[in-house]
Write an enzyme that holds these catalytic residues in place. Structure first.
Site, PDB file in Angstrom:
ATOM      1  N   ASP A 271       0.834  -1.210   0.000  1.00 36.21           N
ATOM      2  CA  ASP A 271       0.000   0.000   0.000  1.00 36.21           C
ATOM      3  C   ASP A 271       0.865   1.255   0.000  1.00 36.21           C
ATOM      4  OD1 ASP A 271       0.780  -0.698   2.683  1.00 36.21           O
ATOM      5  OD2 ASP A 271      -0.601   0.836   3.412  1.00 36.21           O
TER       6      ASP A 271
ATOM      7  N   GLU B  23       0.083  -1.120   5.634  1.00 39.12           N
ATOM      8  CA  GLU B  23       1.124  -0.674   6.562  1.00 39.12           C
ATOM      9  C   GLU B  23       0.935   0.789   6.922  1.00 39.12           C
ATOM     10  OE1 GLU B  23       4.962   1.038   7.907  1.00 39.12           O
ATOM     11  OE2 GLU B  23       3.805   1.614   6.163  1.00 39.12           O
TER      12      GLU B  23
HETATM   13 ZN   LIG Z   1       6.754   2.299   4.083  1.00 42.06          ZN
END
Ligand SMILES: [Zn+2]
Length: 416
Positions: free
Chosen positions: A91, A184
């Site tokens: 992401d 994340e």
């Molecule tokens: Zn990162």
């Protein structure tokens, strides 16, 4: 910048450039407060693509699970049974436009300011790392979005490591595991990771910045919320009766030590950072984050907060104040200090490439911290990018290849 021959070889023999350009064009921005996992179902588009690519490289044991995690296994070719995992997140950040990324290549970079659309200029005077990349291929967005080298550079580096190792069976390797994670950037990167599927003894995230950054320490992170309860009454008749919670919340924030703030600290210095304030005269709340590298500093910060509360209560005994402290994540060094061989493999790898690791404590968190406390020691290694989460994000293609070279060297060292 100084780079070993292996970097040039990886660049030549693997599909690194096209794969990176391809990944950044897939929209994988995670979404705060989403009901789904991963937070954006678009992340699975890249996940599926990566599984196909792993399979086309010859890694049959590759899959994406229902939560969007990609797991792959590359068997040992020499009987070495150690299991090492390489992890990167798919992401990209949500603080900056991240949809419709159009990567721009600046080949044979000449050291001048890079001018992009919308008046965005990446100036080597601000982004001094550029000066070390003269002659390289610099990759940026067109200036309207972030680039997404955080962390697609990490994904591409790991993928090229796998491609390179498969092309070079003469390189002895242990059991290699690959894991690409979603979400994340919203702090959920390991929420649903399946450690049985990761199936490793130790791991590395490739999520750091410029070469030769390596991290095995990060902040201890706590949050604090202080609630002030006052006494509400009609302001026309309030004399000696009203206790205005807003005034005390404001006073509380003003009494927090100003030198102990993120804007005045660096390196290993701790801070208390007010991040939210809300309320009315009856009740007001101040939210803060507390950060430090050593647990004792967190205790010290909590005491600072408690002392200010005592001071305000002694000034106004009718005021009610309730503090709540909560742990967010801890310094991975607590785990790493008993597994320093995991760091030594990186140190040796970088030294064999003719350089020295730039070991920095992270003034933030990392998925590797949570993984370390889950039983998988996991330092973080550079993936090459600079100016993360911004339209000025850039990476030298050669530095992604360099990150890939470090992973190849780690693989060799684990066997040795
Ligand atoms: Zn990162």
């Amino acid at each position: 910048m100084k780079r070993d021959q292996l970097t040039a070889t990886i660049l030549k023999e693997t599909n690194l450039k096209n794969r990176f350009l391809d990944y950044v064009q897939v929209d994988t921005q995670s979404v705060e407060g989403s009901e789904t996992f991963p937070s954006s179902l678009k992340e699975k588009v890249l996940g599926a693509k990566l599984v196909d690519e792993l399979k086309s490289l010859g890694i049959t044991d590759a899959e994406m699970d229902e939560n969007g995690y990609v797991y792959a296994k590359l068997a040992s070719n020499c009987g070495n049974k150690k299991r090492v995992a390489f992890i990167a997140h798919m992401d990209v950040a949500l603080d900056c436009a991240g949809e419709g990324v159009k990567p721009v290549l600046h080949e044979n970079y000449d050291g001048s300011a890079i001018k992009l659309n919308a008046g965005i200029v990446i100036d080597p005077e601000d982004s001094t790392e550029l000066k070390q990349c003269i002659g390289d291929t610099i990759i940026t967005s067109d200036g309207t979005t972030l680039l997404g080298a955080d962390d697609k550079a990490g994904v591409a580096a790991i993928m090229s490591m796998a491609e390179y190792l498969l092309k070079h069976p003469e390189i002895k390797r242990p059991e290699i595991r690959i894991c690409f994670t979603p979400d994340e950037e919203i702090g959920c990167g390991v929420d649903r990771i399946n450690l049985e599927k990761v199936d490793a003894d130790f791991a590395y995230t490739l999520d750091g910045g410029f070469p030769y950054e390596v991290n095995y320490e990060n902040f201890n992170a706590f949050s604090a919320k202080v609630t002030f309860k006052g006494i509400s009454i009609h302001p026309g008749y309030a004399k000696d009766k009203m206790v205005n919670a807003i005034r005390y919340a404001g006073k509380f924030v003003d009494l927090l030590p100003k030198t102990m703030s993120p804007e005045r600290t660096c390196g290993r210095e701790p801070f208390i950072h007010p991040v939210g304030i809300e309320g009315n005269l009856e009740e007001a709340k101040v939210s803060m984050i507390l950060r430090s590298f050593v647990p004792e500093d967190i205790t010290r910060e909590e005491n600072i907060i408690l002392n200010i509360i005592e001071l305000l209560k002694s000034e106004e005994p009718r005021l009610q104040v309730t503090p709540v402290f909560k742990e967010s994540y801890l310094n991975m060094y607590e785990v790493m200090k008993d597994h320093m061989e995991v760091y030594t493999y990186v140190e040796k790898a970088i030294e064999e490439l003719g350089a020295k690791p730039d070991v920095e404590p992270i003034r933030g968190g990392t998925d590797g911290a949570r993984l370390s406390f889950m039983g998988l020691p996991c330092p973080n290694i550079f993936a090459g990018g600079v100016n993360f989460h911004s339209q000025k994000e850039w990476v030298a293609l050669e530095n992604i290849a360099l990150a890939s070279a470090v992973t190849v060297k780690i693989v060799e060292n684990v066997v040795k």
